[in-house]
Design a protein around this motif. Structure first.
Motif, PDB file in Angstrom:
ATOM      1  N   MET A   1       0.893  -1.206  -0.123  1.00  0.00           N
ATOM      2  CA  MET A   1       0.139   0.189  -0.074  1.00  0.00           C
ATOM      3  C   MET A   1       0.799   1.104   0.002  1.00  0.00           C
ATOM      4  N   SER A   2       0.256   2.485  -0.108  1.00  0.00           N
ATOM      5  CA  SER A   2       1.163   3.796  -0.258  1.00  0.00           C
ATOM      6  C   SER A   2       1.464   3.911   1.122  1.00  0.00           C
ATOM      7  N   ASN A   3       2.815   4.628   1.173  1.00  0.00           N
ATOM      8  CA  ASN A   3       3.413   5.218   2.385  1.00  0.00           C
ATOM      9  C   ASN A   3       2.783   6.492   2.861  1.00  0.00           C
ATOM     10  N   ASP A   4       1.659   6.825   2.102  1.00  0.00           N
ATOM     11  CA  ASP A   4       0.784   7.887   2.695  1.00  0.00           C
ATOM     12  C   ASP A   4       0.130   7.587   3.891  1.00  0.00           C
ATOM     13  N   ARG A   5       0.154   6.119   4.115  1.00  0.00           N
ATOM     14  CA  ARG A   5      -0.572   5.721   5.296  1.00  0.00           C
ATOM     15  C   ARG A   5       0.106   5.489   6.449  1.00  0.00           C
ATOM     16  N   ILE A   6       1.642   5.922   6.418  1.00  0.00           N
ATOM     17  CA  ILE A   6       2.519   6.055   7.527  1.00  0.00           C
ATOM     18  C   ILE A   6       2.286   7.345   8.469  1.00  0.00           C
ATOM     19  N   SER A   7       2.130   7.188   9.701  1.00  0.00           N
ATOM     20  CA  SER A   7       1.290   8.272  10.659  1.00  0.00           C
ATOM     21  C   SER A   7       2.764   9.171  10.826  1.00  0.00           C
ATOM     22  N   SER A   8       2.329  10.468  11.199  1.00  0.00           N
ATOM     23  CA  SER A   8       3.377  11.320  11.643  1.00  0.00           C
ATOM     24  C   SER A   8       4.199  10.685  12.809  1.00  0.00           C
ATOM     25  N   GLN A   9       3.397  10.196  13.708  1.00  0.00           N
ATOM     26  CA  GLN A   9       4.181   9.586  14.799  1.00  0.00           C
ATOM     27  C   GLN A   9       5.489   8.485  14.287  1.00  0.00           C
ATOM     28  N   ASP A  10       4.847   7.846  13.484  1.00  0.00           N
ATOM     29  CA  ASP A  10       5.722   6.844  12.781  1.00  0.00           C
ATOM     30  C   ASP A  10       6.925   7.455  12.136  1.00  0.00           C
ATOM     31  N   ALA A  11       6.722   8.651  11.349  1.00  0.00           N
ATOM     32  CA  ALA A  11       7.580   9.191  10.526  1.00  0.00           C
ATOM     33  C   ALA A  11       8.668   9.756  11.623  1.00  0.00           C
ATOM     34  N   GLN A  16      13.940   9.827  14.454  1.00  0.00           N
ATOM     35  CA  GLN A  16      14.851   9.690  15.677  1.00  0.00           C
ATOM     36  C   GLN A  16      15.656   8.403  15.648  1.00  0.00           C
ATOM     37  N   ILE A  17      15.396   7.074  15.099  1.00  0.00           N
ATOM     38  CA  ILE A  17      16.135   6.218  15.070  1.00  0.00           C
ATOM     39  C   ILE A  17      17.252   6.545  14.052  1.00  0.00           C
ATOM     40  N   ALA A  18      16.875   7.131  12.812  1.00  0.00           N
ATOM     41  CA  ALA A  18      18.130   7.608  11.896  1.00  0.00           C
ATOM     42  C   ALA A  18      19.058   8.450  12.390  1.00  0.00           C
ATOM     43  N   SER A  19      18.592   9.322  13.255  1.00  0.00           N
ATOM     44  CA  SER A  19      19.628  10.170  13.807  1.00  0.00           C
ATOM     45  C   SER A  19      20.539   9.727  15.069  1.00  0.00           C
ATOM     46  N   LYS A  20      20.134   8.724  15.371  1.00  0.00           N
ATOM     47  CA  LYS A  20      21.179   7.941  16.226  1.00  0.00           C
ATOM     48  C   LYS A  20      21.933   6.717  15.580  1.00  0.00           C
ATOM     49  N   ALA A  24      20.957  -0.889  11.293  1.00  0.00           N
ATOM     50  CA  ALA A  24      21.030  -2.141  11.068  1.00  0.00           C
ATOM     51  C   ALA A  24      19.652  -2.753  10.300  1.00  0.00           C
ATOM     52  N   PRO A  25      19.555  -3.818   9.664  1.00  0.00           N
ATOM     53  CA  PRO A  25      18.366  -4.168   9.278  1.00  0.00           C
ATOM     54  C   PRO A  25      17.206  -4.411  10.202  1.00  0.00           C
ATOM     55  N   ARG A  26      16.148  -3.925   9.926  1.00  0.00           N
ATOM     56  CA  ARG A  26      14.864  -3.819  10.793  1.00  0.00           C
ATOM     57  C   ARG A  26      13.682  -3.771   9.853  1.00  0.00           C
ATOM     58  N   VAL A  27      12.572  -4.014  10.498  1.00  0.00           N
ATOM     59  CA  VAL A  27      11.352  -3.790   9.888  1.00  0.00           C
ATOM     60  C   VAL A  27      10.866  -2.341  10.126  1.00  0.00           C
ATOM     61  N   THR A  28      10.488  -1.553   9.168  1.00  0.00           N
ATOM     62  CA  THR A  28      10.009  -0.234   9.390  1.00  0.00           C
ATOM     63  C   THR A  28       8.603   0.028   8.919  1.00  0.00           C
TER      64      THR A  28
END
Length: 256
Positions: A1-11, A16-20, A24-28
């Motif tokens: 489905m479209s990434n438009d369904r990703i919530s602002s909280q998930d984003a 935050q994860i990327a900033s740290k 490593a491989p993970r489910v997003t």
């Protein structure tokens, strides 16, 4: 489905994860949405009504099904179908007071209940893939090399014995190196070069080949199939070795 369904909280969580530097491989959340190919919604009242209509001569539906904002009309069901055909069901039983029922919120909460069940499924699939790659990486040989070139953990090299081609092929697929006693060249052997695929690929097999024989690539990675390579007597690499009739019928295969 479209990434438009990703919530602002998930984003925000992803940022935050990327900033740290946790890369490593993970489910997003994007993996979750990419795994969903269809979604359907209905209420429990819809289900009862459809079941009744499918029966010839069915009696009239009870009032608790038909009246506006009945208990069953406040129960929302979401069915997600994933890329590999897995079906996930999410349910929202609705508010305590039917006066607070909102169809949009019912669908939203039912979908979230279904999505929450997708996370562990994709997590298991990824962990299984990483474990398979790790098994190949830690298989060591007498000269200290491995199937993937990653420095191995110290384990014993398997003993040599004659095998049929099928058994030798199983050893090759598990990350081993094989050779024929009848080959004239010194130091010749075969090994399996793992393929690679896009990080969003969720199929159990790619082109009929188990996904465990592929390494996880980045987003947009072009699928590369695994291939059997040969180390020739002169030390060169022959990419895409092909077995002859004699090779397939021979019983002098050994672990290299």
């Amino acid at each position: 489905m479209s990434n438009d369904r990703i919530s602002s909280q998930d984003a925000a969580d992803e940022a935050q994860i990327a900033s740290k530097g946790l890369n490593a491989p993970r489910v997003t959340p994007a993996d979750i949405e990419a795994a969903i190919v269809s979604e359907s919604y209905f209420t429990a009242a819809d289900g009862v009504r459809a079941a009744s209509e499918s029966k010839p001569g069915a009696s009239l539906l009870p009032e608790y099904v038909t009246f506006n904002k009945s208990p069953l009309s406040c129960v929302t069901i979401c069915v997600l179908v994933l890329r590999n055909g897995t079906k996930i069901v999410g349910v929202n039983t609705g508010p305590v007071s039917s006066d607070n029922f909102c169809a949009d919120l019912g669908r939203q909460y039912a979908r979230q209940h279904a999505v929450d069940q997708v996370w562990p499924l994709l997590g298991y699939a990824l962990r299984d893939q990483l474990a398979a790659v790790r098994q190949l990486e830690t298989r060591a040989y007498a000269d200290g090399t491995t199937a993937t070139g990653v420095p191995p953990l110290p384990v014993a090299s398997p003993a040599k014995r004659d095998m049929k081609f099928g058994e030798a092929l199983d050893h090759l697929i598990s990350g081993g190196r094989i050779q024929r006693a009848g080959w004239n060249g010194k130091g010749m052997f075969l090994w399996l070069n793992l393929g690679s695929h896009d990080e969003h690929e969720q199929a159990a097999a790619i082109g009929g080949v188990p996904r465990a024989l592929f390494m996880l690539g980045d987003d947009g990675t072009v699928t590369r199939m695994p291939n059997i390579n040969m180390r020739a007597a002169d030390g060169s690499t022959v990419t895409g070795w092909l077995a002859s009739q004699t090779d397939m019928l021979a019983c002098d295969w050994r672990v290299a």
